[in-house]
Design a protein around this motif. Structure first.
Motif, PDB file in Angstrom:
ATOM      1  N   TYR A 233      -1.526  -1.923  -9.425  1.00  0.00           N
ATOM      2  CA  TYR A 233      -2.084  -1.155  -8.317  1.00  0.00           C
ATOM      3  C   TYR A 233      -3.404  -0.525  -8.745  1.00  0.00           C
ATOM      4  O   TYR A 233      -3.530  -0.026  -9.863  1.00  0.00           O
TER       5      TYR A 233
ATOM      6  N   ASN B 166      -0.326 -11.097 -12.496  1.00  0.00           N
ATOM      7  CA  ASN B 166      -0.098 -11.359 -11.074  1.00  0.00           C
ATOM      8  C   ASN B 166       0.847 -12.525 -10.840  1.00  0.00           C
ATOM      9  O   ASN B 166       1.382 -12.668  -9.741  1.00  0.00           O
TER      10      ASN B 166
ATOM     11  N   ARG C 184      -3.172   0.544  -3.820  1.00  0.00           N
ATOM     12  CA  ARG C 184      -3.126  -0.796  -3.241  1.00  0.00           C
ATOM     13  C   ARG C 184      -2.922  -1.806  -4.356  1.00  0.00           C
ATOM     14  O   ARG C 184      -3.398  -1.611  -5.472  1.00  0.00           O
ATOM     15  N   ASN C 185      -2.242  -2.924  -4.012  1.00  0.00           N
ATOM     16  CA  ASN C 185      -2.135  -4.003  -4.986  1.00  0.00           C
ATOM     17  C   ASN C 185      -3.524  -4.349  -5.490  1.00  0.00           C
ATOM     18  O   ASN C 185      -4.460  -4.518  -4.705  1.00  0.00           O
ATOM     19  N   SER C 186      -3.660  -4.448  -6.790  1.00  0.00           N
ATOM     20  CA  SER C 186      -4.944  -4.814  -7.379  1.00  0.00           C
ATOM     21  C   SER C 186      -5.292  -6.247  -7.002  1.00  0.00           C
ATOM     22  O   SER C 186      -4.414  -7.107  -6.899  1.00  0.00           O
TER      23      SER C 186
ATOM     24  N   GLU D 234       3.812  -5.434 -11.284  1.00  0.00           N
ATOM     25  CA  GLU D 234       3.017  -5.077 -10.114  1.00  0.00           C
ATOM     26  C   GLU D 234       1.852  -4.236 -10.595  1.00  0.00           C
ATOM     27  O   GLU D 234       2.030  -3.322 -11.399  1.00  0.00           O
TER      28      GLU D 234
ATOM     29  N   LYS E  30       0.858  -1.183   0.000  1.00  0.00           N
ATOM     30  CA  LYS E  30       0.000   0.000   0.000  1.00  0.00           C
ATOM     31  C   LYS E  30       0.892   1.231   0.000  1.00  0.00           C
ATOM     32  O   LYS E  30       1.864   1.300   0.752  1.00  0.00           O
TER      33      LYS E  30
END
Length: 183
Positions: free
Chosen positions: A61, A53, A11-13, A59, A2
């Motif tokens: 977000y 992923n 935030r990470n999706s 990465e 985050k």
């Protein structure tokens, strides 16, 4: 993971974000700036999400607007290489039309650069854009990216090859821009 700024949380999706990402990526206003075919479907978004992923060099977000935690966009980082200390800012999308042109894209990109240079200890971050994406080009210049050149026919959209205009920012340039901001 985050990241937080004055107005945003990145935030990470998660899988549940795919529906919103599909909505944003199929919006003609957003799609015109990315290598996304016009027949892109929810299933395409899900397949890309699952594959991305599982890729250690990527990465994803989701961008949330404070204080209501409203999803307004997403960012994709790619080609994260800890041996060469390089990465690419692949996509920045403020998907919700009413939140575009309020500085949230710039705020998110500045946060990603802080993450890249301070936490990941990257030496170089690259990005690219289509010729017609003057808004992103201006944003990238504003946060310190420099033009590098044209990648001829490096993008493909709806069966047509397109040139990508590539840019980068180096670690020293990032820190120099911070020094200028505090003067």
């Amino acid at each position: 993971m985050k990241m937080e700024t004055e107005n945003l949380i990145l935030r990470n999706s998660v899988f549940a974000d795919c529906e919103k990402i599909c909505e944003w990526e199929t919006d003609p206003e957003n799609r015109k700036f990315f290598s996304l075919d016009s027949d892109r479907t929810y299933e395409d978004v899900v397949v890309d999400f699952v594959n991305d992923n599982q890729d250690p060099e990527k990465e994803l977000y989701t961008i949330y607007l404070k204080p209501d935690d409203k999803k307004i966009g997403h960012i994709v980082l790619s080609r994260i290489n800890h041996h060469r200390d390089t990465m690419a800012l692949k996509a920045v999308v403020i998907g919700e039309a009413e939140y575009r042109h309020h500085g949230y894209g710039e705020e998110a990109v500045r946060q990603v650069l802080e993450y890249a240079f301070l936490q990941l200890h990257m030496e170089r971050v690259t990005t690219d854009h289509f010729k017609d994406n003057e808004y992103f080009e201006a944003l990238a210049h504003k946060v310190g990216f420099r033009d590098e050149g044209i990648l001829r026919h490096a993008g493909k959209k709806d069966g047509k090859y397109l040139d990508l205009y590539t840019m980068s920012i180096l670690r020293a340039e990032y820190f120099n821009s911070l020094d200028r901001d505090t003067e």
